[in-house]
Enzyme design. Sequence first.
Site, short mmCIF file in Angstrom:
data_model
loop_
_atom_site.label_atom_id
_atom_site.label_comp_id
_atom_site.label_asym_id
_atom_site.label_seq_id
_atom_site.Cartn_x
_atom_site.Cartn_y
_atom_site.Cartn_z
N CYS B 76 1.28 -1.36 0.26
CA CYS B 76 0.20 -0.69 0.05
C CYS B 76 0.81 0.88 -0.12
O CYS B 76 1.35 1.60 -0.95
CB CYS B 76 -0.99 -0.12 1.31
SG CYS B 76 -2.35 0.91 0.71
N HIS B 175 -3.03 -5.02 -0.37
CA HIS B 175 -3.45 -5.39 1.07
C HIS B 175 -3.37 -6.88 1.27
O HIS B 175 -4.78 -7.16 1.65
CB HIS B 175 -4.36 -4.83 2.33
CG HIS B 175 -3.81 -3.58 2.76
ND1 HIS B 175 -2.99 -2.72 3.83
CD2 HIS B 175 -4.70 -2.26 1.98
CE1 HIS B 175 -3.46 -1.56 3.21
NE2 HIS B 175 -4.08 -1.24 2.65
N GLU B 177 -2.53 -8.76 3.77
CA GLU B 177 -2.66 -8.85 5.04
C GLU B 177 -3.75 -9.11 5.39
O GLU B 177 -4.35 -9.69 6.30
CB GLU B 177 -2.32 -8.82 5.47
CG GLU B 177 -2.34 -6.91 6.54
CD GLU B 177 -2.06 -5.92 4.64
OE1 GLU B 177 -1.77 -5.91 3.79
OE2 GLU B 177 -2.76 -5.26 5.96
#
Lengths: 250, 193
Positions: B76, B175, B177
Amino acid sequence: MLKKRIIPCLDIKDGRTVKGIKFLDIQDAGDPVVLAKRYVQEGADELVFLDITATQEKRKTWVALVARIAKEINIPFTVGGGINSVEDAKRLIDAGADKISINSAAIKNPSLISELAIELGSQCVVVAIDIKMENEEWFVFISGGQIATGIKALEWAKQAAFLGAGELLITSMNNDGTKNGFALPILDAISKSVPIPVIASGGAGTQEHFKDLFAQTQVSAALAASVFHFSEISIPVLKNYLKTQHIPIR
Amino acid sequence: MIAILKYNAGNSASVKNAVERLGFSCSITNDHDALKNASKVIFPGVGSANTAMSFLKGKGLDQVIVALKQPVLGICLGQQLLCTYSDEGDTDCLGVFNTQVKKFPPNDRVPHMGWNTVTIKDSHPLFENVSALEDVYFVHSYYCELSNYTIASCEYITTFSAAMQKDNFYATQFHPEKSASVGEKILNNFLQL
């Protein structure tokens, strides 16, 4: 193409999920983490955890629970309830929440929205707005819908966006719990009036209600609680149905 | 040891949780030697480009990052800071990727928030066992222009770089994650490099 999001909401009281849960194959649906993981497996796009614990004293375990959720969950999640300051919000973001939502506190102190946006970034700041129609006009209510503010819903939505909210969560109290569908006209009006994503809440009862919401308004996401908790609507079935109705869905 | 860069624009804890879910151990650090000696470095980020760059320069981390030789993953804002320049706060960035970061024009809702499809250009180690069109989670108001480094693209208002690579530097605008099992695969692919 950016997808429309389906967001289950979990109400948490004293660290446990409330409302009767009918997942027969879940051992402990009262554990927010267990239920959340189930929703992730089913294809939920995000989760919202709302702490409805009555007192700050009992809320002490909330940050620890948020940290436990963050360890286990691999999709974004928002936490709300009892956030009155930047410090409250920071504790939850530091514990691993992706976004925080504020409601009454933002009405009482609108500059809190800007302070949160500056400190944490707008993308972390969800402003939740409870609205109710009286005499053909939609107004903002606070404190769990008990107190009328006299502020017009559309005006507050625009102001919240202007002050730095990254997203709005609009709940129609007229529709909430009815299972008769979302408040389409006001949701459409609000979503067309703000440059940020709008999450619609209140009134979901059938798959068609979700289709109507996404087909007839510009909202970005739909939030629901009981229809998912009671397995009246299964998320995978709902998402498949919406795909057949040409709604962009993950 | 896998190092996650500690700085003032972090969602470092989310990245640490994701790495640990995959069974790797990691530490959040901005110690120069720890970063240089790590087997992999993850450069996360949620925040604004100018304040992040000031922080990195203040700690001498700008020099450390560009000189890293092991695989580095920018996420990001991390991806954006690896470019030469960002419109956000008129900021000179690290310059690993010779490309610029632009603000989305207000033709649609900004931030670009939610699940969107990435188109993977060629088979790439970062996307091993990931199908050509997958949805991943984005939250951003600025984007990296398409360039020779683009290894995956995404469409929102315009077509932009969803992932980039140059030598040992990898980066994603989305993202991993927070992108459910697809994101875990991508993160795992990076950790296995």
